[in-house]
Write an enzyme that holds these catalytic residues in place. Structure first.
Site, short mmCIF file in Angstrom:
data_model
loop_
_atom_site.label_atom_id
_atom_site.label_comp_id
_atom_site.label_asym_id
_atom_site.label_seq_id
_atom_site.Cartn_x
_atom_site.Cartn_y
_atom_site.Cartn_z
NE ARG A 93 -3.77 0.22 2.33
CZ ARG A 93 -4.52 0.64 3.35
NH1 ARG A 93 -4.51 -0.03 4.49
NH2 ARG A 93 -5.26 1.73 3.24
CB CYS A 140 -2.11 3.82 9.41
SG CYS A 140 -3.55 4.32 10.40
#
Length: 277
Positions: free
Chosen positions: A177, A235
């Site tokens: 990611r 995050c």
């Protein structure tokens, strides 16, 4: 003061006098049962359930998928659990403490003085021989007053960009990611330019407990954490990043949380996006 408490220590000390907060939670779309269902199936005796989405985060929007909650929401949740500002609050989830770390951070941010995380969650408690129940306690009558006098630092998008440039901004998401190779949740893939990838999974043991502090210190040192260098963490939406902030705290390093995280960063198309390593 360390924020983690082991299941064994909690069993030895006993639950008397503690405010127990169950924050079992499943990320939307993960396929797992909702947190309330997990709580009703099994929880520590005397524990009250707090909903991460509704009480530890605000409504999704420009601030991200799990933006900062209001002080009123946190205050009402802790009062329902029977807490005042000086209560010893122990929070836990099903493990590995992602939601519990978010609860620890939010509660401390709004002025709770003593919040601890049951390391490894209810799974560790049961492995250690702790009893669970389905009995739901009556709502408490706490006097917790939410304020902004907590000790934990928070970043907005401009602050995250500054830390990435002048300090060390850690991205707690999975490496693929971070690199922008895949993005299963948010509409844009990539990372904040200048950030360093350190997946939060690297700070935990296979059983969901945190690594011991010496191992955490080495891990963070190997990834650029130095004395005098400001550290921030983000995050996808500010949940697993709180887990990394807690790991840093256990290693003796205080870091700021970018609460909105990547899901807030990408709401402004003028903000740059980096891909690759």
């Amino acid at each position: 003061m360390r924020a983690l408490v082991s299941a064994e220590a909690l069993l030895e000390e006993g639950l008397e006098g503690l405010v127990l907060v169950d924050v079992q939670w499943s990320l939307s779309g993960s396929g797992g049962p909702p947190g309330r269902d997990l709580y009703e199936a099994a929880h520590l005796p005397g524990a009250h359930h707090v909903d991460l989405d509704a009480e530890l985060a605000g409504p999704p929007g420009p601030g991200g998928r799990h933006p900062m909650p209001t002080g009123h929401a946190v205050q009402e949740a802790l009062r329902r659990c029977g807490a005042d500002n000086a209560s010893c609050v122990v929070v836990y989830d099903q493990g590995p403490s992602y939601a519990a770390a978010r609860a620890w951070w939010v509660m401390r941010h709004f002025g709770a003085q003593d919040v601890r995380v049951l390391d490894g969650g209810i799974a560790a408690w049961q492995r250690a021989g702790g009893r669970v129940t389905t009995e739901v306690p009556e709502p408490g009558a706490g006097t917790f007053e939410a304020g902004l006098d907590g000790e934990l630092s928070v970043l907005d998008a401009d602050g995250a960009a500054r830390v990435a440039r002048d300090g060390l901004l850690l991205d707690a998401r999975a490496a693929e990611r971070f690199r922008g190779e895949t993005e299963p949740i948010d509409p844009v893939a990539g990372h904040v330019p200048g950030a360093v990838n350190l997946p939060t999974t690297t700070t935990a043991q296979p059983d969901g407990r945190f690594l011991p502090p010496p191992e955490l210190r080495k891990l963070f040192s190997d990834n650029g954490v130095r004395d005098g260098v400001e550290v921030g963490v983000y995050c996808g939406s500010g949940v697993t990043a709180a887990h990394e902030v807690l790991a840093l705290h256990e290693a003796g390093i205080e870091a700021a949380l970018y609460v909105g995280s990547w899901s807030a960063w990408i709401t402004d198309p003028t903000r740059p996006v980096a891909t690759g390593d």
